[in-house]
Design an enzyme around this catalytic site. Structure first.
Site, mmCIF file in Angstrom:
data_model
loop_
_atom_site.group_PDB
_atom_site.id
_atom_site.type_symbol
_atom_site.label_atom_id
_atom_site.label_comp_id
_atom_site.label_asym_id
_atom_site.label_seq_id
_atom_site.Cartn_x
_atom_site.Cartn_y
_atom_site.Cartn_z
ATOM 1 N N ARG A 140 1.362 39.846 2.045
ATOM 2 C CA ARG A 140 1.087 38.571 1.887
ATOM 3 C C ARG A 140 0.592 37.379 3.573
ATOM 4 O O ARG A 140 2.036 37.965 3.928
ATOM 5 C CB ARG A 140 1.838 37.748 0.689
ATOM 6 C CG ARG A 140 1.039 36.593 -0.227
ATOM 7 C CD ARG A 140 2.441 35.861 -0.830
ATOM 8 N NE ARG A 140 2.815 35.254 -0.025
ATOM 9 C CZ ARG A 140 3.911 33.379 -0.808
ATOM 10 N NH1 ARG A 140 3.282 33.136 -1.784
ATOM 11 N NH2 ARG A 140 4.487 33.490 -0.159
ATOM 12 N N THR B 61 -3.143 33.243 4.589
ATOM 13 C CA THR B 61 -3.765 32.515 4.194
ATOM 14 C C THR B 61 -3.345 32.971 2.596
ATOM 15 O O THR B 61 -3.956 32.555 1.579
ATOM 16 C CB THR B 61 -4.535 33.794 4.241
ATOM 17 O OG1 THR B 61 -4.694 34.726 4.112
ATOM 18 C CG2 THR B 61 -5.623 33.479 5.886
ATOM 19 N N ASP C 298 13.174 34.662 -0.093
ATOM 20 C CA ASP C 298 11.923 36.229 -0.033
ATOM 21 C C ASP C 298 12.374 37.285 -0.562
ATOM 22 O O ASP C 298 13.810 37.300 0.269
ATOM 23 C CB ASP C 298 11.560 36.153 1.710
ATOM 24 C CG ASP C 298 11.059 37.074 1.771
ATOM 25 O OD1 ASP C 298 10.661 38.347 0.724
ATOM 26 O OD2 ASP C 298 9.686 37.483 2.517
ATOM 27 N N ASP D 65 13.390 40.563 1.206
ATOM 28 C CA ASP D 65 14.271 39.917 2.652
ATOM 29 C C ASP D 65 15.275 40.313 1.815
ATOM 30 O O ASP D 65 16.267 40.965 2.486
ATOM 31 C CB ASP D 65 13.604 38.506 3.266
ATOM 32 C CG ASP D 65 12.909 39.085 4.149
ATOM 33 O OD1 ASP D 65 11.962 40.410 4.728
ATOM 34 O OD2 ASP D 65 12.315 37.650 4.918
HETATM 35 C C1 PRP Z 1 5.976 38.839 -1.998
HETATM 36 C C2 PRP Z 1 6.686 38.845 -3.736
HETATM 37 C C3 PRP Z 1 5.248 39.181 -4.180
HETATM 38 C C4 PRP Z 1 4.694 38.738 -3.100
HETATM 39 C C5 PRP Z 1 3.921 36.773 -4.362
HETATM 40 O O1 PRP Z 1 5.681 39.494 -1.781
HETATM 41 O O2 PRP Z 1 7.543 40.029 -3.775
HETATM 42 O O3 PRP Z 1 4.502 40.737 -4.369
HETATM 43 O O4 PRP Z 1 4.865 37.736 -2.617
HETATM 44 O O5 PRP Z 1 3.112 35.929 -4.155
HETATM 45 P P1 PRP Z 1 2.485 35.946 -4.891
HETATM 46 O O6 PRP Z 1 2.526 35.016 -6.386
HETATM 47 O O7 PRP Z 1 1.827 34.583 -3.502
HETATM 48 O O8 PRP Z 1 1.082 36.400 -3.823
HETATM 49 P P2 PRP Z 1 5.694 40.111 0.315
HETATM 50 O O9 PRP Z 1 4.138 39.253 -0.103
HETATM 51 O O10 PRP Z 1 6.900 38.729 0.543
HETATM 52 O O11 PRP Z 1 5.651 41.517 0.627
HETATM 53 P P3 PRP Z 1 7.158 42.238 0.645
HETATM 54 O O12 PRP Z 1 7.881 42.277 -1.329
HETATM 55 O O13 PRP Z 1 7.726 43.740 1.080
HETATM 56 O O14 PRP Z 1 8.002 41.403 1.264
HETATM 57 N N1 URA Z 2 7.273 35.582 -1.909
HETATM 58 C C1 URA Z 2 8.683 35.887 -1.949
HETATM 59 O O1 URA Z 2 9.529 36.756 -2.211
HETATM 60 N N2 URA Z 2 8.927 34.176 -2.539
HETATM 61 C C2 URA Z 2 8.882 33.165 -2.441
HETATM 62 O O2 URA Z 2 9.260 32.530 -3.022
HETATM 63 C C3 URA Z 2 7.874 33.245 -2.828
HETATM 64 C C4 URA Z 2 6.826 34.720 -2.848
#
Ligand code: PRP
Ligand code: URA
Length: 209
Positions: free
Chosen positions: A104, A108, A200, A203
């Site tokens: 994400r 944006t 997160d 993380d």
């Molecule tokens: C997080 C989570 C989802 C997304 C959700 O991933 O695991 O994929 O955000 O957000 P949304 O519903 O607003 O799209 P992230 O983009 O942080 O990537 P990561 O899992 O690699 O940390």
């Molecule tokens: N992605 C995450 O990991 N946590 C949130 O709360 C939103 C998006």
């Protein structure tokens, strides 16, 4: 036909959610508990998988039995979705796994795709997209669009914590998809995080912060 929204109400899931929401829970326990919730949910998510009738010869006779009629493909959204794959595959050992990599944009909140590889049987399979967090819904919605473009017809989404905004987005963009969430939270904050959520998820699973 419109998909359903199932929010789990189960004491074991409530208890395990309390552990992963707690900011003092470390990486090892967080990862294990995410996996355990995935397994508990998988039992219910797979309740309506199609079966066919057949027979097997037991040591003492012929038994009428049911077997799964379709292959199951689990598709984690990288990274956080990976945390739910092993436990679901423990329940469905023959399930194949496709991967889609999305991150994400922090400004944006739009998803960006960096990887996609799926089993060839995707168009005939029951597909379970797994990602613990449904925030704006942009990532899951994008993943469903990619899978449909590759021919997938039967898709469900399985996640841990959802926001109302994410459910709305999925119902608007993919009304045919069933949504299974361990819990539904209050809202998103100004930077797109679920409140109260669990922070997160990627993380916390992988210790990257
Ligand atoms: C997080 C989570 C989802 C997304 C959700 O991933 O695991 O994929 O955000 O957000 P949304 O519903 O607003 O799209 P992230 O983009 O942080 O990537 P990561 O899992 O690699 O940390
Ligand atoms: N992605 C995450 O990991 N946590 C949130 O709360 C939103 C998006």
């Amino acid at each position: 036909m419109n998909g359903k929204v199932v929010i789990f109400n189960h004491p074991l899931i409530h208890h395990k959610l309390s552990l992963i929401r707690d900011e003092t829970t470390g990486t090892k326990d967080f990862r294990q508990t995410v996996s355990e919730i995935g397994m508990l949910m998988a039992y219910e998510v797979t309740r309506e998988l199609p079966t066919y009738d057949t027979t097997v010869k037991t040591p003492v006779g012929i038994a009428k039995v049911k077997k799964l009629a379709k292959e199951v493909v689990i598709v984690p959204i990288l990274r956080a979705g990976l945390g739910m794959v092993d436990s679901i595959q423990t329940l469905i050992p023959t399930a194949k796994v496709g991967h889609i990599g999305l991150y994400r944009d922090e400004e944006t909140l739009e998803p960006h795709e960096y990887y996609a590889k799926f089993p060839a049987i995707i168009s005939e399979a029951e597909v379970l997209i797994v990602d613990p967090m449904l925030a704006t819904g942009g990532s899951v919605s994008h993943a469903i669009s990619v899978l449909k473009a590759r021919g997938a017809k039967r898709i469900s989404y399985v996640g841990l914590v959802g926001a109302p905004e994410g459910i709305k987005k999925l119902q608007e963009t993919h009304p045919d998809v069933d949504i299974f969430l361990a819990c539904l939270d209050e809202k998103l904050n100004q930077v797109g995080y679920i409140v109260p959520g669990l922070g997160d998820c990627g993380d916390r699973l992988y210790g990257t912060k």
